[in-house]
Design a protein around this motif. Structure first.
Motif, mmCIF file in Angstrom:
data_model
loop_
_atom_site.group_PDB
_atom_site.id
_atom_site.type_symbol
_atom_site.label_atom_id
_atom_site.label_comp_id
_atom_site.label_asym_id
_atom_site.label_seq_id
_atom_site.Cartn_x
_atom_site.Cartn_y
_atom_site.Cartn_z
ATOM 1 N N ALA A 1 7.659 1.539 -17.164
ATOM 2 C CA ALA A 1 8.934 2.119 -16.743
ATOM 3 C C ALA A 1 8.904 2.282 -15.224
ATOM 4 O O ALA A 1 7.828 2.430 -14.620
ATOM 5 C CB ALA A 1 9.154 3.469 -17.404
ATOM 6 N N THR A 2 10.076 2.244 -14.596
ATOM 7 C CA THR A 2 10.124 2.394 -13.132
ATOM 8 C C THR A 2 9.629 3.765 -12.699
ATOM 9 O O THR A 2 9.231 3.943 -11.545
ATOM 10 C CB THR A 2 11.561 2.195 -12.628
ATOM 11 O OG1 THR A 2 12.437 3.096 -13.310
ATOM 12 C CG2 THR A 2 12.021 0.767 -12.845
ATOM 13 N N THR A 3 9.598 4.723 -13.620
ATOM 14 C CA THR A 3 9.133 6.084 -13.286
ATOM 15 C C THR A 3 7.637 6.271 -13.516
ATOM 16 O O THR A 3 7.089 7.337 -13.203
ATOM 17 C CB THR A 3 9.898 7.119 -14.129
ATOM 18 O OG1 THR A 3 9.762 6.780 -15.513
ATOM 19 C CG2 THR A 3 11.372 7.134 -13.755
ATOM 20 N N ASP A 4 6.963 5.238 -14.058
ATOM 21 C CA ASP A 4 5.518 5.368 -14.286
ATOM 22 C C ASP A 4 4.783 5.438 -12.953
ATOM 23 O O ASP A 4 5.145 4.770 -11.970
ATOM 24 C CB ASP A 4 4.988 4.181 -15.102
ATOM 25 C CG ASP A 4 5.379 4.273 -16.572
ATOM 26 O OD1 ASP A 4 5.787 5.367 -17.016
ATOM 27 O OD2 ASP A 4 5.284 3.245 -17.278
ATOM 28 N N VAL A 5 3.712 6.211 -12.921
ATOM 29 C CA VAL A 5 2.934 6.410 -11.694
ATOM 30 C C VAL A 5 2.113 5.171 -11.374
ATOM 31 O O VAL A 5 1.494 4.563 -12.258
ATOM 32 C CB VAL A 5 2.007 7.629 -11.847
ATOM 33 C CG1 VAL A 5 1.098 7.777 -10.616
ATOM 34 C CG2 VAL A 5 2.827 8.895 -12.058
ATOM 35 N N LEU A 6 2.109 4.778 -10.101
ATOM 36 C CA LEU A 6 1.343 3.624 -9.647
ATOM 37 C C LEU A 6 -0.127 3.967 -9.469
ATOM 38 O O LEU A 6 -0.473 5.053 -8.987
ATOM 39 C CB LEU A 6 1.883 3.131 -8.296
ATOM 40 C CG LEU A 6 3.033 2.130 -8.297
ATOM 41 C CD1 LEU A 6 3.401 1.798 -6.852
ATOM 42 C CD2 LEU A 6 2.655 0.855 -9.041
ATOM 43 N N VAL A 7 -0.985 3.008 -9.874
ATOM 44 C CA VAL A 7 -2.404 3.066 -9.541
ATOM 45 C C VAL A 7 -2.769 1.695 -8.980
ATOM 46 O O VAL A 7 -1.997 0.745 -9.069
ATOM 47 C CB VAL A 7 -3.275 3.407 -10.774
ATOM 48 C CG1 VAL A 7 -2.982 4.813 -11.284
ATOM 49 C CG2 VAL A 7 -3.087 2.372 -11.893
ATOM 50 N N PRO B 1 3.739 7.709 -5.683
ATOM 51 C CA PRO B 1 4.497 6.452 -5.841
ATOM 52 C C PRO B 1 4.619 6.066 -7.314
ATOM 53 O O PRO B 1 3.725 6.315 -8.127
ATOM 54 C CB PRO B 1 3.650 5.444 -5.070
ATOM 55 C CG PRO B 1 2.255 5.972 -5.162
ATOM 56 C CD PRO B 1 2.395 7.479 -5.098
ATOM 57 N N THR B 2 5.747 5.449 -7.633
ATOM 58 C CA THR B 2 6.000 4.917 -8.982
ATOM 59 C C THR B 2 6.303 3.423 -8.843
ATOM 60 O O THR B 2 6.380 2.884 -7.731
ATOM 61 C CB THR B 2 7.190 5.617 -9.640
ATOM 62 O OG1 THR B 2 8.364 5.326 -8.883
ATOM 63 C CG2 THR B 2 6.974 7.122 -9.707
ATOM 64 N N PHE B 3 6.515 2.780 -9.974
ATOM 65 C CA PHE B 3 6.853 1.350 -9.924
ATOM 66 C C PHE B 3 8.168 1.110 -9.184
ATOM 67 O O PHE B 3 8.378 0.032 -8.625
ATOM 68 C CB PHE B 3 6.880 0.756 -11.336
ATOM 69 C CG PHE B 3 5.499 0.481 -11.863
ATOM 70 C CD1 PHE B 3 4.897 -0.756 -11.682
ATOM 71 C CD2 PHE B 3 4.768 1.470 -12.508
ATOM 72 C CE1 PHE B 3 3.613 -1.009 -12.136
ATOM 73 C CE2 PHE B 3 3.484 1.217 -12.974
ATOM 74 C CZ PHE B 3 2.890 -0.014 -12.786
ATOM 75 N N ALA B 4 9.020 2.109 -9.142
ATOM 76 C CA ALA B 4 10.268 1.980 -8.388
ATOM 77 C C ALA B 4 10.007 1.927 -6.889
ATOM 78 O O ALA B 4 10.886 1.514 -6.115
ATOM 79 C CB ALA B 4 11.203 3.140 -8.715
ATOM 80 N N SER B 5 8.822 2.340 -6.458
ATOM 81 C CA SER B 5 8.490 2.347 -5.030
ATOM 82 C C SER B 5 8.150 0.955 -4.499
ATOM 83 O O SER B 5 8.196 0.719 -3.286
ATOM 84 C CB SER B 5 7.287 3.265 -4.773
ATOM 85 O OG SER B 5 7.492 4.557 -5.306
ATOM 86 N N ILE B 6 7.813 0.010 -5.388
ATOM 87 C CA ILE B 6 7.421 -1.328 -4.938
ATOM 88 C C ILE B 6 8.648 -2.057 -4.398
ATOM 89 O O ILE B 6 9.705 -2.069 -5.018
ATOM 90 C CB ILE B 6 6.788 -2.138 -6.089
ATOM 91 C CG1 ILE B 6 5.602 -1.380 -6.700
ATOM 92 C CG2 ILE B 6 6.335 -3.519 -5.593
ATOM 93 C CD1 ILE B 6 5.017 -2.045 -7.946
ATOM 94 N N GLN B 7 8.495 -2.652 -3.211
ATOM 95 C CA GLN B 7 9.596 -3.376 -2.571
ATOM 96 C C GLN B 7 9.694 -4.755 -3.187
ATOM 97 O O GLN B 7 8.766 -5.562 -3.137
ATOM 98 C CB GLN B 7 9.355 -3.462 -1.054
ATOM 99 C CG GLN B 7 10.524 -4.063 -0.260
ATOM 100 C CD GLN B 7 10.520 -5.593 -0.272
ATOM 101 O OE1 GLN B 7 9.464 -6.207 -0.099
ATOM 102 N NE2 GLN B 7 11.679 -6.200 -0.484
ATOM 103 N N THR C 1 0.846 -1.199 0.000
ATOM 104 C CA THR C 1 0.000 0.000 0.000
ATOM 105 C C THR C 1 0.880 1.247 0.000
ATOM 106 O O THR C 1 1.881 1.315 0.713
ATOM 107 C CB THR C 1 -0.911 0.008 1.228
ATOM 108 O OG1 THR C 1 -1.728 -1.177 1.217
ATOM 109 C CG2 THR C 1 -1.804 1.240 1.238
ATOM 110 N N PHE C 2 0.482 2.216 -0.808
ATOM 111 C CA PHE C 2 1.234 3.467 -0.912
ATOM 112 C C PHE C 2 0.286 4.657 -0.768
ATOM 113 O O PHE C 2 -0.915 4.554 -1.051
ATOM 114 C CB PHE C 2 1.943 3.549 -2.274
ATOM 115 C CG PHE C 2 2.868 2.394 -2.516
ATOM 116 C CD1 PHE C 2 4.196 2.432 -2.105
ATOM 117 C CD2 PHE C 2 2.410 1.234 -3.139
ATOM 118 C CE1 PHE C 2 5.041 1.361 -2.319
ATOM 119 C CE2 PHE C 2 3.252 0.151 -3.348
ATOM 120 C CZ PHE C 2 4.577 0.216 -2.940
ATOM 121 N N CYS C 3 0.846 5.770 -0.327
ATOM 122 C CA CYS C 3 0.071 7.007 -0.194
ATOM 123 C C CYS C 3 0.152 7.789 -1.495
ATOM 124 O O CYS C 3 1.254 8.067 -1.996
ATOM 125 C CB CYS C 3 0.616 7.875 0.939
ATOM 126 S SG CYS C 3 0.544 7.067 2.547
#
Length: 210
Positions: free
Chosen positions: A194-200, A169-175, A162-164
């Motif tokens: 891409a790792t810079t794409d925004v997460l939904v 958050p982007t795909f790079a934020s996933i652990q 879960t992210f705020c």
């Protein structure tokens, strides 16, 4: 008589004087138009001019037929890299191996062995390429070591994360471990991110990149 005064044979077929097309087949082959050294029909052929005397009713003819023989053995193929690595995800085949010329047959062994089609899937191992030219296959093969790499699936301590939204958050934020991955929309195929794409919100699938 013969239909061809110049005959070509493949060295790999182990041609002998019996392989030369001539009529009648009951002949003696010589190194010269008169005199010379005689050959047995089982003697191995090499490049050269040979002279056939017919044998009829136990008698040898005085006139001889001249035939020019060429025994072809295509050169060993070459490569810039004798150890080549491919990614399993790219579905490599024997046609993927870098070799010159590209007209080759791949085998499991330096002599004999099982032949592969160029569209057959590659797996890690040693393979041997024989050149093919002029309808002949070379007698000496090139050895190439192939490694097909398929990195292990990445791991994570939390398959539901879960992210705020306020933190963008982007795909790079996933652990995930290792961090060098490509994220997809599906477990097979799908859209890459891409790792810079925004997460939904959604389910995503990570493939390791090594």
């Amino acid at each position: 008589t013969t239909n061809s005064m110049a005959q070509t044979f493949c060295k790999i077929a182990n041609p002998t004087f019996a392989s030369i097309q001539v009529s009648p087949a009951t002949v003696v082959w010589y190194t010269a138009a008169t005199g010379g050294t005689a050959f047995a029909l089982t003697d191995v052929l090499v490049d050269g001019k040979y002279y056939a005397a017919a044998i009829v009713d136990g008698c040898e003819g005085t006139a001889r037929l001249e035939v020019t023989v060429t025994v072809t053995d295509p050169a060993v193929p070459t490569t810039n890299t004798i150890a080549q690595t491919f990614c399993e995800a790219s579905n490599p085949t024997f046609a993927s191996i870098q070799v010159s010329p590209t007209t080759v047959v791949w085998y499991t062994a330096a002599t004999g062995g099982t032949a592969f089609g160029l569209t057959d899937a590659l797996v890690s191992g040693k393979y041997y390429a024989a050149s093919v030219a002029g309808g002949c296959e070379g007698t000496v093969r090139l050895e190439v070591t192939v490694t097909v790499t398929d990195p292990a699936a990445p791991t994570t301590n939390n398959i539901a994360q879960t992210f705020c939204k306020v933190s963008n958050p982007t795909f790079a934020s996933i652990q995930v471990s290792p961090a060098t991955v490509v994220w997809y929309s599906a477990s097979i195929g799908g859209t890459a991110y891409a790792t810079t794409d925004v997460l939904v919100n959604g389910k995503y699938y990570a493939a390791s990149v090594v």
